[in-house]
Design a protein around this motif. Structure first.
Motif, short mmCIF file in Angstrom:
data_model
loop_
_atom_site.label_atom_id
_atom_site.label_comp_id
_atom_site.label_asym_id
_atom_site.label_seq_id
_atom_site.Cartn_x
_atom_site.Cartn_y
_atom_site.Cartn_z
N VAL A 110 0.84 -1.21 0.00
CA VAL A 110 0.00 0.00 0.00
C VAL A 110 0.87 1.26 0.00
O VAL A 110 0.58 2.22 -0.72
N ARG A 111 1.94 1.24 0.78
CA ARG A 111 2.86 2.39 0.75
C ARG A 111 3.44 2.58 -0.66
O ARG A 111 3.57 3.70 -1.14
N GLY A 112 3.76 1.47 -1.32
CA GLY A 112 4.26 1.53 -2.69
C GLY A 112 3.23 2.11 -3.64
O GLY A 112 3.56 2.89 -4.55
N LEU A 113 1.97 1.75 -3.44
CA LEU A 113 0.90 2.29 -4.28
C LEU A 113 0.76 3.79 -4.10
O LEU A 113 0.54 4.53 -5.07
N PHE A 114 0.91 4.25 -2.86
CA PHE A 114 0.86 5.69 -2.62
C PHE A 114 2.06 6.39 -3.27
O PHE A 114 1.92 7.48 -3.82
N GLY A 115 3.23 5.76 -3.21
CA GLY A 115 4.42 6.30 -3.88
C GLY A 115 4.21 6.39 -5.38
O GLY A 115 4.57 7.39 -6.02
N LEU A 116 3.62 5.35 -5.96
CA LEU A 116 3.34 5.34 -7.39
C LEU A 116 2.35 6.45 -7.74
O LEU A 116 2.55 7.18 -8.72
N SER A 117 1.31 6.60 -6.94
CA SER A 117 0.32 7.66 -7.19
C SER A 117 0.97 9.03 -7.18
O SER A 117 0.69 9.87 -8.04
N LEU A 120 3.14 9.45 -10.37
CA LEU A 120 2.33 9.67 -11.57
C LEU A 120 1.67 11.05 -11.56
O LEU A 120 1.59 11.72 -12.60
N TYR A 121 1.24 11.49 -10.39
CA TYR A 121 0.67 12.83 -10.27
C TYR A 121 1.72 13.90 -10.60
O TYR A 121 1.45 14.83 -11.37
N ASP A 122 2.90 13.74 -10.02
CA ASP A 122 3.98 14.70 -10.28
C ASP A 122 4.35 14.72 -11.76
O ASP A 122 4.55 15.78 -12.35
N ALA A 123 4.45 13.53 -12.37
CA ALA A 123 4.82 13.45 -13.78
C ALA A 123 3.75 14.11 -14.66
O ALA A 123 4.07 14.82 -15.61
N ALA A 124 2.48 13.87 -14.33
CA ALA A 124 1.39 14.46 -15.12
C ALA A 124 1.33 15.97 -14.96
O ALA A 124 0.84 16.67 -15.85
N ASN A 125 1.85 16.50 -13.86
CA ASN A 125 1.81 17.93 -13.60
C ASN A 125 3.16 18.60 -13.86
O ASN A 125 3.46 19.66 -13.30
N GLY A 126 3.97 17.97 -14.70
CA GLY A 126 5.21 18.60 -15.14
C GLY A 126 6.41 18.39 -14.24
O GLY A 126 7.46 19.01 -14.45
N GLY A 127 6.32 17.52 -13.26
CA GLY A 127 7.46 17.24 -12.38
C GLY A 127 8.57 16.56 -13.15
O GLY A 127 8.42 15.42 -13.61
N LYS A 128 9.70 17.24 -13.29
CA LYS A 128 10.82 16.75 -14.11
C LYS A 128 11.39 15.43 -13.57
O LYS A 128 11.64 14.50 -14.34
N GLU A 129 11.58 15.35 -12.26
CA GLU A 129 12.16 14.13 -11.67
C GLU A 129 11.25 12.93 -11.92
O GLU A 129 11.71 11.85 -12.30
N ALA A 130 9.93 13.11 -11.72
CA ALA A 130 8.98 12.02 -11.94
C ALA A 130 8.96 11.62 -13.42
O ALA A 130 8.90 10.43 -13.76
N LEU A 134 9.95 7.87 -15.06
CA LEU A 134 9.15 7.12 -16.04
C LEU A 134 9.95 6.88 -17.33
O LEU A 134 9.89 5.79 -17.90
N ALA A 135 10.69 7.89 -17.76
CA ALA A 135 11.49 7.77 -18.98
C ALA A 135 12.53 6.66 -18.84
O ALA A 135 12.81 5.95 -19.81
N ALA A 136 13.09 6.49 -17.63
CA ALA A 136 14.07 5.42 -17.41
C ALA A 136 13.44 4.05 -17.63
O ALA A 136 14.14 3.07 -17.90
N LEU A 137 12.12 3.98 -17.55
CA LEU A 137 11.41 2.72 -17.78
C LEU A 137 10.79 2.67 -19.18
O LEU A 137 10.08 1.72 -19.51
N GLY A 138 11.04 3.71 -19.96
CA GLY A 138 10.47 3.75 -21.30
C GLY A 138 9.01 4.16 -21.30
O GLY A 138 8.27 3.81 -22.22
N ALA A 176 10.28 4.98 -8.01
CA ALA A 176 8.92 4.97 -8.55
C ALA A 176 7.87 4.71 -7.48
O ALA A 176 6.79 5.29 -7.51
N LEU A 177 8.20 3.86 -6.53
CA LEU A 177 7.19 3.42 -5.55
C LEU A 177 7.48 3.92 -4.13
O LEU A 177 6.80 3.51 -3.19
N GLY A 178 8.47 4.75 -3.97
CA GLY A 178 8.78 5.25 -2.64
C GLY A 178 9.69 4.29 -1.89
O GLY A 178 10.22 3.35 -2.45
N ARG A 179 9.81 4.51 -0.59
CA ARG A 179 10.73 3.68 0.22
C ARG A 179 10.43 2.21 0.17
O ARG A 179 11.32 1.38 0.21
#
Length: 184
Positions: A110-117, A120-130, A134-138, A176-179
């Motif tokens: 569940v913690r991993g799911l929150f990390g993923l969320s 994905l939120y950061d990436a969709a809102n222009g977060g460069k690191e996020a 994702l780019a590292a995974l293609g 990607a999934l947090g700690r």
């Protein structure tokens, strides 16, 4: 005796000179009383046996009641996790099974799911690191548009699983999934 008989009513009085009838009746009364006492004792014994049987059945039902409570609590916990994560209870139950087999916990999942969320939120809102993660995974943030939480988790899991280098795979999973990503 004729004077003792009245019209419409008659009675008979029996007496003996030596009182044998009275003694016989007293013996009969004693036997009836002893019989009644025996019935009472048998009833008490039956009641005692019934009480012991009820106590034994109650004691045997305690483990079943306790296990029902455990299953109820387990189901309740999964239902609450489902509300928080967007996953179905069935999917969380399967993930818990897999997590248990792999030596982690459903809480870690569940913690991993929150990390993923969050990623994905950061990436969709222009977060460069996020976006870089994702780019590292293609992948890109657009790859996740319209997907359910379960579908997103499956997509990112497959992408992480396809990384050949185990150390790089762990590093990407952690980002990607947090700690808890490394555990997963």
């Amino acid at each position: 005796m004729a004077s003792d008989v009245r019209a419409g009513r008659a009675y008979i009085e029996l007496t003996t000179k030596d009182g044998a009838l009275a003694k016989g009746l007293a013996r009969a009364r004693a036997k009836v009383a002893a019989f009644a006492k025996g019935l009472s004792a048998a009833g008490s014994s039956m009641q005692s046996a019934g009480t012991r049987l009820i106590a034994a059945s109650a004691a045997m039902s305690v483990p079943f009641i306790a296990s029902a409570k455990v299953f109820s609590d387990y189901g309740d916990a999964l239902a609450k996790m489902a509300k928080r994560t967007g996953f179905s209870v069935e999917s969380l139950s399967e993930l818990k099974y897999v997590a248990d087999l792999s030596g982690t916990s459903i809480e870690g999942v569940v913690r991993g799911l929150f990390g993923l969320s969050k990623m994905l939120y950061d990436a969709a809102n222009g977060g460069k690191e996020a976006q870089d993660q994702l780019a590292a995974l293609g992948l890109t943030a657009e790859d996740f548009i319209g997907l359910s939480a379960e579908q997103s988790f499956e997509k990112i899991s497959k992408a992480i699983g396809s990384v050949a280098d185990p150390l790089q795979r762990i590093a990407i999973a952690r980002k990607a999934l947090g700690r808890s990503g490394a555990e997963l």
